[in-house]
Motif scaffolding. Structure first.
Motif, PDB file in Angstrom:
ATOM      1  N   THR A  22       0.821  -1.219   0.000  1.00  0.00           N
ATOM      2  CA  THR A  22       0.000   0.000   0.000  1.00  0.00           C
ATOM      3  C   THR A  22       0.851   1.263   0.000  1.00  0.00           C
ATOM      4  OG1 THR A  22      -0.150  -0.011   2.422  1.00  0.00           O
ATOM      5  CG2 THR A  22      -1.872  -1.180   1.215  1.00  0.00           C
ATOM      6  N   TYR A  23       2.123   1.142   0.372  1.00  0.00           N
ATOM      7  CA  TYR A  23       2.992   2.312   0.423  1.00  0.00           C
ATOM      8  C   TYR A  23       3.694   2.606  -0.904  1.00  0.00           C
ATOM      9  CZ  TYR A  23       2.704   2.215   5.569  1.00  0.00           C
ATOM     10  OH  TYR A  23       2.279   2.238   6.871  1.00  0.00           O
ATOM     11  N   ILE A  24       3.694   1.641  -1.814  1.00  0.00           N
ATOM     12  CA  ILE A  24       4.480   1.764  -3.040  1.00  0.00           C
ATOM     13  C   ILE A  24       4.162   3.072  -3.754  1.00  0.00           C
ATOM     14  CG2 ILE A  24       4.927   0.751  -5.309  1.00  0.00           C
ATOM     15  CD1 ILE A  24       6.057  -0.800  -2.888  1.00  0.00           C
ATOM     16  N   GLY A  25       5.192   3.774  -4.218  1.00  0.00           N
ATOM     17  CA  GLY A  25       4.964   5.045  -4.918  1.00  0.00           C
ATOM     18  C   GLY A  25       6.213   5.606  -5.566  1.00  0.00           C
ATOM     19  N   PRO A  26       7.210   6.027  -4.779  1.00  0.00           N
ATOM     20  CA  PRO A  26       8.427   6.594  -5.383  1.00  0.00           C
ATOM     21  C   PRO A  26       9.102   5.647  -6.366  1.00  0.00           C
ATOM     22  CG  PRO A  26       8.350   7.071  -3.036  1.00  0.00           C
ATOM     23  CD  PRO A  26       7.220   6.130  -3.318  1.00  0.00           C
ATOM     24  N   GLY A  27       9.026   4.345  -6.093  1.00  0.00           N
ATOM     25  CA  GLY A  27       9.618   3.376  -7.014  1.00  0.00           C
ATOM     26  C   GLY A  27       8.936   3.387  -8.368  1.00  0.00           C
ATOM     27  N   ILE A  28       7.606   3.519  -8.356  1.00  0.00           N
ATOM     28  CA  ILE A  28       6.858   3.614  -9.612  1.00  0.00           C
ATOM     29  C   ILE A  28       7.283   4.864 -10.374  1.00  0.00           C
ATOM     30  CG2 ILE A  28       4.558   3.977 -10.586  1.00  0.00           C
ATOM     31  CD1 ILE A  28       5.022   1.135  -9.573  1.00  0.00           C
ATOM     32  N   VAL A  29       7.470   5.954  -9.652  1.00  0.00           N
ATOM     33  CA  VAL A  29       7.881   7.218 -10.271  1.00  0.00           C
ATOM     34  C   VAL A  29       9.255   7.086 -10.913  1.00  0.00           C
ATOM     35  CG1 VAL A  29       8.496   9.621  -9.805  1.00  0.00           C
ATOM     36  CG2 VAL A  29       6.450   8.641  -8.759  1.00  0.00           C
ATOM     37  N   VAL A  30      10.211   6.497 -10.185  1.00  0.00           N
ATOM     38  CA  VAL A  30      11.576   6.399 -10.723  1.00  0.00           C
ATOM     39  C   VAL A  30      11.625   5.425 -11.895  1.00  0.00           C
ATOM     40  CG1 VAL A  30      12.542   4.535  -9.278  1.00  0.00           C
ATOM     41  CG2 VAL A  30      14.005   6.415  -9.999  1.00  0.00           C
ATOM     42  N   ALA A  31      10.821   4.369 -11.861  1.00  0.00           N
ATOM     43  CA  ALA A  31      10.776   3.432 -12.986  1.00  0.00           C
ATOM     44  C   ALA A  31      10.196   4.097 -14.224  1.00  0.00           C
ATOM     45  CB  ALA A  31       9.954   2.195 -12.617  1.00  0.00           C
ATOM     46  N   ALA A  32       9.097   4.845 -14.046  1.00  0.00           N
ATOM     47  CA  ALA A  32       8.456   5.511 -15.179  1.00  0.00           C
ATOM     48  C   ALA A  32       9.355   6.588 -15.770  1.00  0.00           C
ATOM     49  CB  ALA A  32       7.123   6.123 -14.741  1.00  0.00           C
ATOM     50  N   PHE A 145       1.496  21.196 -15.519  1.00  0.00           N
ATOM     51  CA  PHE A 145       1.138  20.112 -14.618  1.00  0.00           C
ATOM     52  C   PHE A 145       2.011  20.102 -13.365  1.00  0.00           C
ATOM     53  CE2 PHE A 145       2.075  15.781 -13.134  1.00  0.00           C
ATOM     54  CZ  PHE A 145       0.820  15.440 -12.647  1.00  0.00           C
ATOM     55  N   VAL A 146       3.321  20.184 -13.547  1.00  0.00           N
ATOM     56  CA  VAL A 146       4.227  20.129 -12.386  1.00  0.00           C
ATOM     57  C   VAL A 146       4.134  21.412 -11.565  1.00  0.00           C
ATOM     58  CG1 VAL A 146       6.645  19.920 -11.677  1.00  0.00           C
ATOM     59  CG2 VAL A 146       5.766  18.496 -13.538  1.00  0.00           C
ATOM     60  N   TRP A 147       3.946  22.548 -12.208  1.00  0.00           N
ATOM     61  CA  TRP A 147       3.872  23.837 -11.516  1.00  0.00           C
ATOM     62  C   TRP A 147       2.709  23.864 -10.516  1.00  0.00           C
ATOM     63  CZ3 TRP A 147       6.803  28.398 -13.068  1.00  0.00           C
ATOM     64  CH2 TRP A 147       6.462  29.561 -12.376  1.00  0.00           C
ATOM     65  N   PHE A 148       1.554  23.323 -10.921  1.00  0.00           N
ATOM     66  CA  PHE A 148       0.352  23.455 -10.102  1.00  0.00           C
ATOM     67  C   PHE A 148       0.007  22.223  -9.270  1.00  0.00           C
ATOM     68  CE2 PHE A 148      -0.326  26.735 -13.371  1.00  0.00           C
ATOM     69  CZ  PHE A 148      -0.574  27.820 -12.537  1.00  0.00           C
ATOM     70  N   ASN A 149       0.809  21.170  -9.355  1.00  0.00           N
ATOM     71  CA  ASN A 149       0.537  19.969  -8.563  1.00  0.00           C
ATOM     72  C   ASN A 149       1.762  19.561  -7.760  1.00  0.00           C
ATOM     73  OD1 ASN A 149      -2.251  18.986  -9.500  1.00  0.00           O
ATOM     74  ND2 ASN A 149      -1.181  19.318 -11.437  1.00  0.00           N
ATOM     75  N   TYR A 151       3.566  16.477  -5.015  1.00  0.00           N
ATOM     76  CA  TYR A 151       3.974  15.099  -5.224  1.00  0.00           C
ATOM     77  C   TYR A 151       2.810  14.106  -5.301  1.00  0.00           C
ATOM     78  CZ  TYR A 151       6.041  10.550  -4.752  1.00  0.00           C
ATOM     79  OH  TYR A 151       6.373   9.241  -4.972  1.00  0.00           O
ATOM     80  N   ALA A 152       1.807  14.228  -4.444  1.00  0.00           N
ATOM     81  CA  ALA A 152       0.751  13.218  -4.379  1.00  0.00           C
ATOM     82  C   ALA A 152       0.035  13.049  -5.719  1.00  0.00           C
ATOM     83  CB  ALA A 152      -0.258  13.573  -3.283  1.00  0.00           C
ATOM     84  N   VAL A 153      -0.346  14.163  -6.349  1.00  0.00           N
ATOM     85  CA  VAL A 153      -1.022  14.102  -7.651  1.00  0.00           C
ATOM     86  C   VAL A 153      -0.049  13.624  -8.718  1.00  0.00           C
ATOM     87  CG1 VAL A 153      -2.189  15.460  -9.436  1.00  0.00           C
ATOM     88  CG2 VAL A 153      -2.649  15.916  -7.019  1.00  0.00           C
ATOM     89  N   VAL A 157      -0.527  10.309 -11.331  1.00  0.00           N
ATOM     90  CA  VAL A 157      -0.468  10.386 -12.798  1.00  0.00           C
ATOM     91  C   VAL A 157       0.642   9.489 -13.329  1.00  0.00           C
ATOM     92  CG1 VAL A 157       0.018  11.922 -14.746  1.00  0.00           C
ATOM     93  CG2 VAL A 157      -1.506  12.677 -12.906  1.00  0.00           C
ATOM     94  N   MET A 158       1.781   9.482 -12.660  1.00  0.00           N
ATOM     95  CA  MET A 158       2.891   8.621 -13.092  1.00  0.00           C
ATOM     96  C   MET A 158       2.498   7.144 -13.007  1.00  0.00           C
ATOM     97  SD  MET A 158       5.487  10.453 -14.111  1.00  0.00           S
ATOM     98  CE  MET A 158       7.116   9.777 -13.822  1.00  0.00           C
ATOM     99  N   THR A 159       1.715   6.799 -12.003  1.00  0.00           N
ATOM    100  CA  THR A 159       1.248   5.414 -11.867  1.00  0.00           C
ATOM    101  C   THR A 159       0.373   5.015 -13.048  1.00  0.00           C
ATOM    102  OG1 THR A 159       1.330   5.588  -9.450  1.00  0.00           O
ATOM    103  CG2 THR A 159      -0.012   3.813 -10.371  1.00  0.00           C
ATOM    104  N   VAL A 160      -0.497   5.933 -13.481  1.00  0.00           N
ATOM    105  CA  VAL A 160      -1.348   5.658 -14.648  1.00  0.00           C
ATOM    106  C   VAL A 160      -0.488   5.479 -15.899  1.00  0.00           C
ATOM    107  CG1 VAL A 160      -3.098   6.627 -16.193  1.00  0.00           C
ATOM    108  CG2 VAL A 160      -3.361   6.834 -13.708  1.00  0.00           C
ATOM    109  N   LEU A 161       0.494   6.363 -16.082  1.00  0.00           N
ATOM    110  CA  LEU A 161       1.341   6.298 -17.273  1.00  0.00           C
ATOM    111  C   LEU A 161       2.160   5.010 -17.309  1.00  0.00           C
ATOM    112  CD1 LEU A 161       2.575  10.005 -17.493  1.00  0.00           C
ATOM    113  CD2 LEU A 161       0.995   8.854 -19.051  1.00  0.00           C
ATOM    114  N   ILE A 162       2.720   4.614 -16.167  1.00  0.00           N
ATOM    115  CA  ILE A 162       3.506   3.381 -16.177  1.00  0.00           C
ATOM    116  C   ILE A 162       2.585   2.175 -16.357  1.00  0.00           C
ATOM    117  CG2 ILE A 162       3.580   2.772 -13.708  1.00  0.00           C
ATOM    118  CD1 ILE A 162       6.569   2.156 -14.117  1.00  0.00           C
ATOM    119  N   GLY A 163       1.342   2.290 -15.894  1.00  0.00           N
ATOM    120  CA  GLY A 163       0.379   1.212 -16.143  1.00  0.00           C
ATOM    121  C   GLY A 163       0.119   1.030 -17.628  1.00  0.00           C
TER     122      GLY A 163
END
Length: 437
Positions: A22-32, A145-149, A151-153, A157-163
Motif C-alpha cells: 500500500t505504500y508503493i509510490g516513489p519506485g513507480i515514479v523512478v521506474a516511469a 502540470f508540475v507547476w500546479f501539482n 507530489y501526491a497528484v 499520474v505517473m502510476t497511470v502512465l507506467i500502467g
C-alpha cells in the motif's frame, strides 16, 4: 503528500514500519521516469542483433540499479539529510560539477524530452500539427502540470502512465509469441562476438540517469523522512527495478522475435520506435500499431514530467544549500532537511519553478535550430560522468561517519556499488570516445 511521518518522540518517529504494497509510490515514479524511449530502442537493437543471448545482462542491470537506488534512499532516510547535502560535505568540487551539469544537461534534455513526446503524437495524427508544434505543446503541458501539482497528484499520474506502458509493452511481447526456451537459455552469461558494448549498455544504461539520484528526494516527498521507513523504501525500490527489468526483457523479446530473424534495422534514438510501429502494423494490423504508439507516448511523457519534477526538486535543494552556506547558516542537527522536502516547501519555491522554466523555454530554441556543436560535446561529457559520480560518491558517503553506523554499507552493498562505479567508468570512457569531437 501521500504519507506523513508520525509526530511525538524520536522513538515513535523512527519506529520501523512494516513493508507493505500500500505504500508503493516513489519506485513507480523512478521506474516511469528512468525508462525513456531511447532506452527502449537501445534494448530493441540489442535484441535485434543478438536475439535472446543478452537476457542475463538485463537481469544484472536490474540488480545494479536496485543497489544504487537503495543506497540513495538509505542515505536520505538514515541521515535525515538530502543527497546534495551529502555531496557538499565531500568538498566544493561536487558543487561545481553539479552546477554546470544541471544547467547544460537541463538545456539539452528539455528539447530531447519534448521531441520524444511529440513523435508518437505526430505518428498517431499525421494530418495535425508538425513535430515542433507538438513538442512545444507537450513541454508546456508538463510545465503547467508540475507547476500546479505537488507530489501526491504527480505520483498518481505517473502510476497511470507506467500502467499504460506496462500493459502495452507486455501485450506486444506476448503477441510476437516469444520462444520461452531461448529466453531462459539467454539467462546463461554468454558474450557473442561484438556484443561487449551492448552488454555493458544493457547493464548500465536502461533506467540509469540523474533520476536515480532523484529517488531519495521522491522518497522524502512521499513523507518518508527517517530510518523507520527503511523496509518500506527497500520494497518500493525492488518493485521499481523489477518493473524496469520486465520492460527490458519484453523489449528484448520484441527485438529478438520481430527484428533478429528478419535482420530488420531500426533507426537509432527515439525514431526507432516509429520504425517498430510500422513493422507492427505490417505484422499485426493498425490497432496494435496505434496501441504501441500510445505506449510510446506514455513512456516519453512520463520521462518528461518525471524530470520536470524530480530534477527541479534537486535543483531547489541545491540552491537552498548554497544560500545557507553563503549567509553562514549553521546546520541545525535537530532539524532534518529531508523534512523540508517532505513538507512540500521545495515544490513551492522559486528555484523549483525557475528550473521548470529553464527545462521548458530555452530548449524550445533547440527545436528550431541544430544543436550547437560545442553544446553537444559538453552535454555528452557531463552526462557520461554523472553515473560514475553518483556511484562512487555513494560508496564514499555510506562508508564514512556521515552515516550512522547501523546503516553503513555492508560487504554486499560495497561490492555492488563498487562494481557499478567501475562499470559506469568504462561506459563513461566509451561515451566520451563516441562524442563527435
Amino acid at each position: 503528500m501521500t504519507d506523513t511521518t508520525d509526530t511525538g518522540t524520536d522513538e515513535a518517529v523512527s519506529r520501523p514500519r512494516k513493508s507493505s504494497w500500500t505504500y508503493i509510490g516513489p519506485g513507480i515514479v523512478v521506474a516511469a521516469t528512468g525508462v525513456g524511449a531511447g532506452d527502449l530502442v537501445a534494448t530493441l537493437i540489442a535484441g535485434s542483433k543478438f536475439g535472446y543471448t543478452l537476457m542475463w545482462a538485463a537481469v544484472i542491470g536490474c540488480v545494479v540499479k536496485i543497489s544504487l537506488a537503495e543506497a540513495a534512499g538509505r542515505w536520505h532516510l538514515a541521515t535525515g539529510r538530502t543527497l546534495f547535502e551529502g555531496w557538499r560535505s565531500l568538498g566544493r568540487w561536487t558543487t561545481g560539477y553539479f552546477a554546470v551539469y544541471v544547467v547544460v544537461w537541463g538545456f539539452v534534455y528539455g528539447a530531447t524530452a519534448m521531441s520524444s513526446s511529440a513523435l508518437p503524437i505526430v505518428a498517431l495524427f499525421p494530418d495535425g500539427p508538425g513535430l515542433k508544434t507538438w513538442a512545444v505543446i507537450t513541454g508546456l503541458i508538463g510545465l503547467v502540470f508540475v507547476w500546479f501539482n505537488q507530489y501526491a497528484v504527480f505520483e498518481r499520474v505517473m502510476t497511470v502512465l507506467i500502467g499504460v506502458m506496462f500493459v502495452v509493452v507486455m501485450y506486444v511481447a506476448i503477441r510476437v509469441a516469444p520462444d520461452l526456451g531461448a529466453s531462459f537459455a539467454g539467462l546463461a552469461p554468454v558474450l557473442p562476438d561484438g556484443s561487449l558494448l551492448y552488454t555493458l549498455g544493457l547493464i548500465g544504461g536502461v533506467g540509469g540517469t540523474i533520476t536515480m539520484a532523484a529517488y531519495g528526494y521522491w522518497v522524502n516527498a512521499k513523507g518518508w523522512t527517517n530510518a523507520g521507513w527503511m523496509k518500506v523504501m527497500r520494497l518500493d525500490n525492488r518493485v521499481a527495478y523489477i518493473t524496469t527489468g520486465l520492460f527490458v526483457v519484453a523489449m528484448l523479446i520484441i527485438g529478438a522475435e520481430l527484428l533478429h530473424s528478419s535482420q530488420i534495422a531500426l533507426t537509432k534514438g527515439d525514431r526507432g520506435l516509429i520504425d517498430l510501429g510500422t513493422i507492427l502494423e505490417d505484422r499485426f494490423g493498425a490497432t496494435t500499431a496505434k496501441l504501441f504508439l500510445v505506449g510510446f507516448f506514455a513512456t516519453s511523457f512520463s520521462s518528461l514530467i518525471g524530470v520536470w519534477h524530480g530534477v527541479s526538486l534537486m535543483f531547489a535543494d541545491f540552491v537552498e544549500r548554497i544560500r545557507k552556506d553563503r549567509v553562514g547558516v549553521v546546520a541545525d542537527e535537530t532539524k532534518k532537511t529531508t523534512e523540508e522536502v517532505a513538507s512540500g516547501e521545495r515544490e513551492r519555491s522559486v528555484p523549483f519553478r525557475a528550473y521548470l522554466l529553464w527545462l521548458t523555454f530555452p530548449p524550445i530554441s533547440l527545436l528550431f535550430l541544430d544543436e550547437p556543436f560545442g553544446l553537444v560535446v559538453v552535454y555528452g561529457v557531463l552526462g557520461a560522468f554523472f553515473m560514475p559520480f553518483l556511484a562512487l560518491t555513494l560508496v564514499w558517503l555510506l562508508n564514512s561517519s556521515r552515516t550512522p553506523k547501523e546503516w553503513r554499507n555492508g560487504i554486499l552493498s560495497n561490492v555492488m556499488l563498487t562494481a557499478a562505479g567501475l562499470l559506469f567508468v568504462v561506459l563513461c570512457v566509451q561515451q566520451v570516445r563516441d562524442i563527435p569531437w
